[in-house]
Design a protein around this motif. Structure first.
Motif, short mmCIF file in Angstrom:
data_model
loop_
_atom_site.label_atom_id
_atom_site.label_comp_id
_atom_site.label_asym_id
_atom_site.label_seq_id
_atom_site.Cartn_x
_atom_site.Cartn_y
_atom_site.Cartn_z
N ASN A 1 -74.64 74.43 22.93
CA ASN A 1 -73.59 73.72 23.67
C ASN A 1 -73.85 73.80 25.17
O ASN A 1 -74.51 74.72 25.65
N ILE A 2 -73.29 72.85 25.89
CA ILE A 2 -73.28 72.87 27.35
C ILE A 2 -71.83 73.07 27.78
O ILE A 2 -70.95 72.28 27.39
N ILE A 3 -71.56 74.13 28.54
CA ILE A 3 -70.19 74.46 28.95
C ILE A 3 -70.13 74.53 30.46
O ILE A 3 -70.89 75.27 31.09
N SER A 4 -69.22 73.76 31.04
CA SER A 4 -69.06 73.74 32.50
C SER A 4 -67.58 73.64 32.84
O SER A 4 -66.92 72.69 32.43
N LEU A 5 -67.07 74.63 33.58
CA LEU A 5 -65.66 74.63 33.94
C LEU A 5 -65.51 74.48 35.46
O LEU A 5 -66.08 73.57 36.04
N ASN A 6 -64.78 75.37 36.11
CA ASN A 6 -64.60 75.32 37.56
C ASN A 6 -64.47 76.75 38.08
O ASN A 6 -63.43 77.37 37.98
N ARG A 7 -65.56 77.28 38.61
CA ARG A 7 -65.61 78.70 38.96
C ARG A 7 -64.74 79.06 40.16
O ARG A 7 -64.49 80.25 40.39
N THR A 8 -64.23 78.08 40.90
CA THR A 8 -63.31 78.41 41.98
C THR A 8 -61.98 78.94 41.44
O THR A 8 -61.23 79.59 42.16
N TYR A 9 -61.70 78.64 40.18
CA TYR A 9 -60.59 79.27 39.49
C TYR A 9 -61.15 80.54 38.86
O TYR A 9 -62.02 80.49 38.00
N LEU A 10 -60.66 81.70 39.28
CA LEU A 10 -61.31 82.96 38.94
C LEU A 10 -61.18 83.37 37.48
O LEU A 10 -61.87 84.27 37.02
N ASN A 11 -60.29 82.73 36.74
CA ASN A 11 -60.12 83.06 35.32
C ASN A 11 -60.91 82.11 34.42
O ASN A 11 -60.40 81.64 33.41
N THR A 12 -62.15 81.84 34.76
CA THR A 12 -62.95 80.93 33.94
C THR A 12 -64.06 81.68 33.21
O THR A 12 -64.81 82.44 33.83
N PHE A 13 -64.15 81.42 31.91
CA PHE A 13 -65.12 82.08 31.03
C PHE A 13 -65.84 81.02 30.20
O PHE A 13 -65.20 80.14 29.62
N GLY A 14 -67.17 81.13 30.13
CA GLY A 14 -67.89 80.21 29.27
C GLY A 14 -67.55 80.43 27.81
O GLY A 14 -67.02 79.55 27.12
N ILE A 15 -67.84 81.66 27.32
CA ILE A 15 -67.52 82.06 25.95
C ILE A 15 -66.83 83.42 26.02
O ILE A 15 -67.31 84.34 26.69
N TYR A 16 -65.71 83.56 25.32
CA TYR A 16 -64.85 84.73 25.49
C TYR A 16 -64.38 85.25 24.14
O TYR A 16 -63.99 84.49 23.25
N SER A 17 -64.43 86.58 23.96
CA SER A 17 -63.91 87.25 22.77
C SER A 17 -63.28 88.56 23.19
O SER A 17 -63.87 89.33 23.94
N ASN A 18 -62.07 88.83 22.69
CA ASN A 18 -61.38 90.06 23.07
C ASN A 18 -60.38 90.43 21.97
O ASN A 18 -59.54 89.62 21.59
N THR A 19 -60.50 91.65 21.45
CA THR A 19 -59.57 92.10 20.41
C THR A 19 -58.62 93.19 20.92
O THR A 19 -58.02 93.92 20.14
N ARG A 20 -58.49 93.29 22.24
CA ARG A 20 -57.63 94.34 22.81
C ARG A 20 -56.34 93.78 23.39
O ARG A 20 -55.53 94.52 23.94
N HIS A 21 -56.16 92.47 23.29
CA HIS A 21 -54.90 91.91 23.79
C HIS A 21 -54.21 91.09 22.71
O HIS A 21 -54.78 90.82 21.64
N ALA A 22 -52.98 90.70 22.98
CA ALA A 22 -52.16 89.98 22.02
C ALA A 22 -52.83 88.68 21.59
O ALA A 22 -53.65 88.13 22.32
N PRO A 23 -52.50 88.19 20.39
CA PRO A 23 -53.16 86.98 19.88
C PRO A 23 -52.77 85.74 20.65
O PRO A 23 -51.85 85.74 21.47
N ASN A 24 -53.48 84.68 20.33
CA ASN A 24 -53.30 83.40 21.02
C ASN A 24 -51.89 82.84 20.89
O ASN A 24 -51.45 82.04 21.72
N THR A 25 -51.15 83.24 19.87
CA THR A 25 -49.83 82.68 19.64
C THR A 25 -48.79 83.18 20.63
O THR A 25 -47.70 82.60 20.73
N ILE A 26 -49.11 84.25 21.36
CA ILE A 26 -48.17 84.79 22.35
C ILE A 26 -48.53 84.25 23.73
O ILE A 26 -49.67 84.33 24.17
N ALA A 27 -47.55 83.67 24.41
CA ALA A 27 -47.81 83.08 25.71
C ALA A 27 -48.39 84.12 26.66
O ALA A 27 -47.84 85.21 26.83
N ASN A 28 -49.54 83.77 27.26
CA ASN A 28 -50.23 84.66 28.19
C ASN A 28 -50.49 86.04 27.59
O ASN A 28 -50.47 87.06 28.28
N GLY A 29 -50.74 86.05 26.28
CA GLY A 29 -51.01 87.30 25.60
C GLY A 29 -52.30 87.96 26.06
O GLY A 29 -52.54 89.13 25.76
#
Length: 310
Positions: A190-218
């Motif tokens: 895949n080709i992934i391009s976002l906007n790095r001036t926004y500091l919360n940008t990740f190409g590919i992300y995995s994390n099992t230490r925070h709340a699941p996607n169903t919780i707002a801003n989890g």
């Protein structure tokens, strides 16, 4: 004896009428075929997604969002399933959300018919959200995402965290419960391009230490998985080209117990042929939002709480 007398006028009219009827029939037939061909052409144009009809899916859908909705409705794949996108699309708000799962025998492949098939982020993303993506795999297993160009929408410009309308992730792997993680998935080519001036940008992300996607801003709320079944393990990230992000690839596993730590994740394989290319990454010296267990301001590749990883 042969009669050379011209046919009467009515007979001539009848002959001409028959001839004209044949002409009219032929013209009508041609017109009908043309309309039929146009109908099928329009049907093909509207069907931007085709499938192999695996797991009971229809042969085609008007959009990837419609195909994923149908896939999610199935739950667990019952046969090998392939979804192919044949046109460029804009993702739904928050991203395509895949909650279906494959199995070792019945894998799920979601792919572009060419690498340049573009999936553009929604605009505007929900203001202030910190879990927007282009594609999310939530608790799904044996899913392959391949041959897409994923990009931020040029209409997303507000980078202040509290009111941001930006896209955080190209592809994100989340658990769906503390005992159901995303495992044995492949993100490749895949080709992934976002906007790095926004500091919360990740190409590919995995994390099992925070709340699941169903919780707002989890993503900023600590909630660690508790077993190996909840880990995001044995995932492969191969031959992706990632640019214009603050973080290239991030994998964070549980920190509570060794049994729940991610295991077997493979970033780049064992040769140049499966390696990822990450360029134009990193931007700010200030800290981004507090994504659980993510330290520092920017990384090309960040792995934490991983065992047997490559």
């Amino acid at each position: 004896m042969k009669n050379n007398t011209p046919p009467p006028l009515m007979s001539l009219m009848a002959i001409l009428g028959t001839h004209r009827s044949k002409q009219a029939y032929s013209s009508a037939k041609t017109c009908f075929l043309a309309i039929l061909m146009m109908f099928f052409a329009l049907g093909s144009a509207n069907a931007q997604v085709t499938t192999n009809s695996g797991s009971g899916l229809a042969a085609s859908y008007p959009s990837l969002a419609a195909a994923i909705t149908a896939l999610n409705g199935i739950g667990t794949a019952t046969s090998p399933t392939i979804i192919t996108v044949t046109g460029n699309e804009t993702a739904p708000v928050g991203g395509y959300n895949i909650i279906a799962t494959g199995t070792v025998a019945n894998t799920i492949i979601i792919q572009g018919d060419v690498t340049a098939r573009t999936l553009t982020a929604f605009t505007p993303q929900t203001a202030g959200n910190l879990n927007d993506a282009i594609i999310k795999i939530v608790g799904g297993d044996y899913i392959t995402i391949q041959s897409f160009t994923m990009r931020e929408n040029a209409g997303n410009t507000i980078i202040a965290v509290a009111t941001n309308t930006m896209t955080e992730f190209g592809v994100a792997l989340f658990y769906t419960s503390l005992t159901n993680g995303a495992q044995n998935n492949t993100i490749q080519n895949n080709i992934i391009s976002l906007n790095r001036t926004y500091l919360n940008t990740f190409g590919i992300y995995s994390n099992t230490r925070h709340a699941p996607n169903t919780i707002a801003n989890g993503t900023t709320v600590t909630a660690e998985v508790t077993s190996a079944a909840g880990a995001n393990s044995n995932n492969k990230v191969y031959t992706n080209t990632i640019n214009n992000v603050n973080f290239g690839i991030v994998f964070i596993g549980a920190g509570t117990t060794i049994a729940a730590i991610d295991t077997g994740n493979d970033i780049g394989g064992s040769s140049a042929g499966t390696g990822n290319t990450i360029t134009n990454w990193g931007f700010g010296a200030t800290t981004a939002s507090t994504f659980t267990a993510l330290t520092g301001n920017n990384y090309c590749i960040f792995v934490n709480q991983q065992i047997n990883d490559n």
